[in-house]
Design an enzyme around this catalytic site. Structure first.
Site, PDB file in Angstrom:
ATOM      1  N   GLU A  29      -0.298  -9.296  -0.821  1.00  0.00           N
ATOM      2  CA  GLU A  29      -1.759  -9.633  -0.634  1.00  0.00           C
ATOM      3  C   GLU A  29      -2.617  -9.770  -1.875  1.00  0.00           C
ATOM      4  O   GLU A  29      -3.320 -10.550  -2.050  1.00  0.00           O
ATOM      5  CB  GLU A  29      -2.363  -8.836   0.680  1.00  0.00           C
ATOM      6  N   GLY A  42       0.493  -5.152   0.890  1.00  0.00           N
ATOM      7  CA  GLY A  42      -0.402  -5.073   0.165  1.00  0.00           C
ATOM      8  C   GLY A  42      -0.182  -5.785  -1.138  1.00  0.00           C
ATOM      9  O   GLY A  42      -1.220  -6.356  -1.965  1.00  0.00           O
ATOM     10  N   ALA A  86       0.891  -1.198   0.070  1.00  0.00           N
ATOM     11  CA  ALA A  86       0.008  -0.178   0.072  1.00  0.00           C
ATOM     12  C   ALA A  86       1.020   1.451   0.004  1.00  0.00           C
ATOM     13  O   ALA A  86       1.919   1.124   0.428  1.00  0.00           O
ATOM     14  CB  ALA A  86      -0.841  -0.058   1.123  1.00  0.00           C
ATOM     15  N   GLU A 137       4.736  -5.501   7.248  1.00  0.00           N
ATOM     16  CA  GLU A 137       4.029  -4.333   7.894  1.00  0.00           C
ATOM     17  C   GLU A 137       4.430  -3.964   9.513  1.00  0.00           C
ATOM     18  O   GLU A 137       4.244  -3.132   9.869  1.00  0.00           O
ATOM     19  CB  GLU A 137       2.384  -4.780   7.907  1.00  0.00           C
TER      20      GLU A 137
END
Ligand code: CO8
Length: 316
Positions: free
Chosen positions: A137, A134, A91, A157
């Site tokens: 993911e 992300g 992200a 993270e």
């Protein structure tokens, strides 16, 4: 694909090629006149930021993939990152850093991963370089992952004081088991492609330059299979990830039963009994013309005549 200047409008954050063009070494199109039938290519396009997944990019990605899902001419989707350095490095940390619990809850971008994971069309991530946070993911939300030998997966993270928030703790744990997922999520350690293959969360590792070409070939093989059966198989296998076993078995049985009475089921079984290749129904045409499965495809094609040399008597 060379690294490019960053796009300056939202539409360019995600590029779409449908049908996708065949690729050779380093992902360059080989022959623009020979697209890959039934396959769309979706490119995350922020190469200067290592394709970091901003909310705007995620929203655009979800829209693009959902539109392809509605298109009967699209039977498999390959998702990749622009450039050679990253699939996606996570992200967008700059954007995340100013969020609050409330703003995240209200953000439509937060649902981008779920929307990609929810399309019925099979998805394949073609991963070169970093697939972090992300980005990892997103790859895990796809149905298959083709990784270049330069790929590195990770859930960093924890180093930012948070945890994976887009399925990483759930999908990774189911894909590789609790103990291994714990180690990766609690340390943020990066996993090189060869280890990812050993751990079992990538489909295949190939020389980096051939990543996209291989993913498109795999997508083409899937796209050549009977569409309803492919979608049923995808739904059934995803269910294995999402429900307890008893519910999954019930869902599998329902999907299996639901294919009986389709043209492809009748044709596939008839072709087997008649010792010939099946001719699959053209996508989106319930009782229209049929398409031939390609020679050498992985599907139930080209039965050898009974009595010819084979692995086992009558093994279907
Ligand atoms: N976000 C924003 N920008 C990024 C990101 C990112 N995740 N990753 C890289 N960039 C940018 C850098 O800022 C840099 O930009 P600039 O040139 O303008 O300074 C450019 O990309 C190149 O990056 P580096 O200079 O850092 O390149 P290096 O080769 O030195 O390092 C790394 C590459 C190791 C990949 C490094 O960039 C890195 O560690 N990136 C961050 C990785 C990370 O922590 N990812 C997890 C983010 S959190 C997350 O994904 C949570 C997901 C769930 C969210 C659900 C809510 C929405």
């Amino acid at each position: 694909m060379a690294d490019e200047t960053p796009p300056d409008n939202t539409a360019d954050l995600v590029l779409v090629e449908h049908p996708a063009l065949r690729r050779g070494e380093d992902g360059r199109p080989t022959d623009p006149t020979e697209p890959v039938a039934g396959v769309a290519l979706v490119i995350l396009n922020r190469p200067r930021a290592l394709n970091a997944l901003s909310f705007a990019l995620l929203l655009r990605l979800a829209e693009v993939v959902e539109a392809l899902d509605e298109d009967p001419a699209c039977r498999a989707i390959v998702i990749t990152g622009a450039g050679t350095r990253a699939f996606a490095a996570g992200a967008d940390v700059a954007e995340l850093s100013i969020q609050t619990a409330e703003s995240l809850g209200a953000s439509p971008g937060f649902r981008g991963w779920d929307r990609v994971a929810a399309v019925a069309t099979p998805t394949i991530a073609a991963v070169r370089g970093y697939a972090l946070g992300g980005g990892a993911e997103l790859a895990l939300a796809c149905d298959m992952i083709v990784a270049g030998d330069d790929a590195a997966f990770g859930q960093p993270e924890i180093n930012l004081g948070v945890i994976p928030g887009a399925g990483g703790t759930q999908r990774l744990a189911r894909a590789i088991g609790k103990a291994r997922a714990m180690e990766l999520v609690l340390t943020g350690r990066r996993v090189p492609a060869a280890e990812a293959e050993r751990l079992g969360f990538v489909t295949r590792v190939v020389p980096a330059a051939l990543t996209l070409a291989t993913a498109l070939d795999l997508a083409a093989a899937v796209a050549a299979q009977p569409t309803e059966a492919v979608r049923a198989a995808v739904a059934a296998i995803r269910t294995a990830f999402e429900t307890p076993l008893a519910d999954g078995l019930t869902r599998e049985r329902d999907l299996f039963r639901g294919l009986f009475g389709t043209e492809d089921q009748a044709e596939g079984m008839r072709a087997f009994l008649e010792r010939r290749d099946p001719r699959w129904r053209a996508p989106g045409e319930p009782s229209g013309p049929v398409v031939a499965a390609p020679e050498g495809s992985a599907g139930p094609v080209a039965r050898a005549p009974r009595g010819s040399a084979g692995p086992a008597d009558g093994a279907h």
